[in-house]
Each structure stands twice: as C-alpha cells, then as structure tokens.
Design a protein around this motif. Structure first.
Motif, PDB file in Angstrom:
ATOM      1  N   ALA A 118      50.567 -21.109 -55.674  1.00  0.00           N
ATOM      2  CA  ALA A 118      48.781 -21.349 -55.269  1.00  0.00           C
ATOM      3  C   ALA A 118      48.420 -20.434 -54.193  1.00  0.00           C
ATOM      4  O   ALA A 118      47.423 -19.684 -54.153  1.00  0.00           O
ATOM      5  CB  ALA A 118      48.645 -22.696 -54.568  1.00  0.00           C
ATOM      6  N   LYS A 119      49.429 -19.997 -53.096  1.00  0.00           N
ATOM      7  CA  LYS A 119      49.191 -19.087 -52.110  1.00  0.00           C
ATOM      8  C   LYS A 119      49.040 -17.553 -52.711  1.00  0.00           C
ATOM      9  O   LYS A 119      48.214 -16.864 -52.332  1.00  0.00           O
ATOM     10  CB  LYS A 119      50.289 -19.051 -51.136  1.00  0.00           C
ATOM     11  N   GLU A 156      45.627 -17.320 -54.499  1.00  0.00           N
ATOM     12  CA  GLU A 156      44.541 -17.164 -53.759  1.00  0.00           C
ATOM     13  C   GLU A 156      44.577 -15.891 -53.157  1.00  0.00           C
ATOM     14  O   GLU A 156      43.301 -15.279 -52.964  1.00  0.00           O
ATOM     15  CB  GLU A 156      44.555 -18.413 -52.482  1.00  0.00           C
ATOM     16  N   SER A 162      57.741 -22.015 -55.447  1.00  0.00           N
ATOM     17  CA  SER A 162      57.407 -23.149 -55.797  1.00  0.00           C
ATOM     18  C   SER A 162      56.028 -23.073 -55.904  1.00  0.00           C
ATOM     19  O   SER A 162      55.332 -22.107 -56.067  1.00  0.00           O
ATOM     20  CB  SER A 162      57.602 -23.863 -54.090  1.00  0.00           C
ATOM     21  N   LYS A 163      55.377 -24.254 -56.316  1.00  0.00           N
ATOM     22  CA  LYS A 163      54.177 -24.589 -56.759  1.00  0.00           C
ATOM     23  C   LYS A 163      53.057 -24.183 -55.405  1.00  0.00           C
ATOM     24  O   LYS A 163      52.146 -23.366 -55.504  1.00  0.00           O
ATOM     25  CB  LYS A 163      53.741 -26.032 -56.864  1.00  0.00           C
ATOM     26  N   LYS A 164      53.612 -24.385 -54.170  1.00  0.00           N
ATOM     27  CA  LYS A 164      52.806 -23.942 -53.027  1.00  0.00           C
ATOM     28  C   LYS A 164      52.808 -22.633 -52.872  1.00  0.00           C
ATOM     29  O   LYS A 164      51.803 -21.879 -52.605  1.00  0.00           O
ATOM     30  CB  LYS A 164      53.586 -24.620 -51.851  1.00  0.00           C
ATOM     31  N   ASP A 165      53.915 -21.794 -53.115  1.00  0.00           N
ATOM     32  CA  ASP A 165      54.025 -20.216 -53.182  1.00  0.00           C
ATOM     33  C   ASP A 165      52.928 -19.739 -54.197  1.00  0.00           C
ATOM     34  O   ASP A 165      52.265 -18.742 -53.878  1.00  0.00           O
ATOM     35  CB  ASP A 165      55.350 -19.906 -53.235  1.00  0.00           C
TER      36      ASP A 165
END
Length: 353
Positions: A161-162, A165, A156-159
């Motif tokens: 992004a994590k 970072e 996912s986009k969230k994964d």
C-alpha cells in the motif's frame, strides 16, 4: 361658479378656428339641447320617477336645483364640445398645425407593444476535450487509480500500500505538476526518487545528448501554455512479482494516457489536444542496502510532437507548424488507444488527436 361672461369668452376662444356657418349650426344645436333639458327636468315631483323621451324612467329622487344662465352656458359648451368632436373627426386640420408631423414625435402610447423575443440561456462554449474520447475521462490525479493492496512478493500488505501511494505521487509529479509542465525544474518528481536515482536525474537534466528530462512531461519554454487547468487521465496499474538474484519484490506496471489542451503562448485560437502515452515499471522491495522504490522504466510518448528535436522537452506540433524533418513511419496509430503495440520507429505516425 365662474361668471357667465367669462364662460362666454372661453367659449369664443374655443370656437375661434371654426367658420361662421359651423358656429351658427352649433349654437342652434346648443339652444335646442338647453330647451329640451329644461322640459325633461321641470315639474318634477319628489319621490316619483320621470319618464324620458325614449320611454325609460329616471329613478333619481329629490328636487333638482334651479337652472340659471350658468347652467345654460355649461350645456352650450357641452354641446359645442360634442359638435366639435364631429368637426375634428371630419376636419382634423382645424386643430393641428400645418405641415407634416415628424415621425419621432408621434405618440405611440395607444399602439400595441411589440412582443419581446423569448430569451434563451446562452450555451456555454464547448471545452477543449469536447467530442474527443477523453471528454468523459477522470481529471488529474483521479485518473491514476491504484489496485487494491495485498501481501505479495515477500512484502506485507502495508508495504505494498505504501509503495502504491508513492507510485501515484510519482505519476502526479511527472505528468501533472504545473511547474514541471511549463518547463521549470522538476523538483516535485526528483524528491520522490531514491537518493541514487535523484542525483542521476538532476545531473542529467541539462545533458544536451541524453537529457533525463524525458522522464517527465515538460513543454519546451516558449512553445505552449495550458488552455485549461483540466488534464484528462485514463489508464491502469497492474501488480506482479519479480526475483532478481536473491532479491524478491513487487512490480507495479504502469500504462496511462494523459491528455493536455495547449496553445501557443498568448494565442488561444491555436489550441490543440496533446496525448501522452506514459508507460513504465516500478519495483518495490525490502532488502538491505537497496531502496524501497526503484524506477525500472519510466517515460511517455507525446502526440502530436516534433521528433526532430531531442532535448528532453515536448515541442508541440500545431496546425500550421512546419513539417517535421525526421521521417514519419509506420501505420498511423490511435493516440487514444491504451494498448497500442510497441514499435521501434523513431517517429511513429499517429491519427489526429
């Protein structure tokens, strides 16, 4: 009003240094001036103007006080002072002590003041990166710019992004952490690794044959000090995908130049720029039993640094360092070039930094 005798005594003291002939001429001039003064101011009519000898008129109204001996004496002194001025002009030695006057005692109050030179603000000394390609590069972690996260490789986009970072934190810990740079334990980097890789990394730090310290930038103890807290960084990060067996995920490819200003401990005059070309690949994945982030490749090649010492540390080469015992090969590459072709040379020649 002082008594006339007292004024005469002061007068005599004033002209004591003037010879008799000059005193005689001065007294004659004084008496003549006194007589002229009585004539010009006598017989005055209140309210009328007296005409002076040059044809001008004196418009001061009212009767004048009587002129007695005291006035005559004052007039005499006035004339004497005027005459003495002429004498002093022609014969200054009459009123000055004999012998030369020391230069430092001569008054200068009447002399024009010298013009002060215009003050200009002192220019600040140029920094260690001045004149180099890295002069305008971002500083520190600002140079580790991550691409915009998006859903990719089954993540996912969230994964993503994590993962980006966490990758940025790894880069900062490996190449910017002051403790690590100065030869200390690279704890900041180790704690970001997956458990399996963390143990491997820590166990191999002191391995004389294959130290894992090469994953981070550490100057050999006693060889370098940072000339400034500023570290210049430039590079790029690109995203891709991978499929390994039944596992899918995202690849994060790293390509950066990190520029340090260092010198021998306590010798700032030996300051040099050292450029580390850091490359690597990080995998992001979501699979049972597998870590989310895994280092596939990671490390940096520093310039100028010795090739004949393989202990995992960076040994800077200063201007007066002894020659490297390992043979330097290949065409000199530009250390500030991000896309330098990969080479199999053990000690690649490089241009000055």
């Amino acid at each position: 009003m002082p008594h006339g005798d007292d004024l005469d005594e002061r007068f005599n003291e004033l002209v004591a240094q003037i010879d008799a002939e000059e005193r005689r001429r001065m007294r004659t001039a004084a008496k003549k001036g006194a007589r002229t003064g009585r004539r010009s101011r006598s017989g005055r009519t209140p309210g009328h103007a007296d005409r002076l000898s040059d044809g001008r008129t004196d418009h001061l109204a009212g009767p004048r006080p009587r002129i007695g001996r005291a006035w005559l004496t004052m007039a005499t002194i006035t004339a004497l002072i005027a005459a003495a001025g002429v004498v002093v002009t022609l014969r200054p030695d009459l009123l000055t002590p004999s012998g030369a006057i020391p230069a430092e005692t001569i008054p200068v109050a009447a002399a024009p003041l010298p013009e002060e030179p215009e003050k200009t603000a002192e220019e600040e000394p140029a920094g260690p990166f001045a004149g180099s390609p890295a002069e305008d590069w971002p500083e520190g972690v600002d140079g580790f710019v991550m691409p915009e996260a998006k859903a990719l490789g089954g993540l996912s986009k969230k994964d993503v992004a994590k993962g980006l970072e966490r990758t940025r934190e790894l880069l900062a810990a490996a190449y910017l952490d002051r403790k690590t740079l100065l030869g200390g334990k690279p704890d900041a980097f180790a704690k970001l690794l997956a458990d399996e890789q963390r143990d491997w990394f820590r166990d191999g730090l002191d391995d004389a044959d294959a130290s894992t310290r090469h994953l981070v930038n550490s100057f050999a103890p006693g060889t370098a000090e940072l000339a400034t807290d500023v570290i210049k960084v430039k590079g790029r990060v690109t995203l891709g995908t991978f499929k390994d067996g039944g596992v899918r995920g995202v690849t994060v490819k790293l390509n950066h130049l990190i520029v340090y200003a260092v010198h021998r401990p306590g010798q700032p005059q030996t300051t040099i720029r050292l450029v580390a070309h850091a490359t690597g690949e990080v995998r992001l994945q979501r699979a049972p039993g597998l870590p989310f982030l895994w280092l596939e490749r990671f490390g940096a090649s520093p310039t100028p640094a010795r090739c004949d010492v393989e202990d995992g540390y960076i040994h800077p080469v200063y201007r007066d360092s002894p020659p490297d015992e390992s043979p330097v090969t290949g065409t000199p590459v530009d250390p500030y070039e991000l896309d330098t072709p990969e080479t199999d040379a053990d000690c690649q020649a490089a241009q000055p930094t």
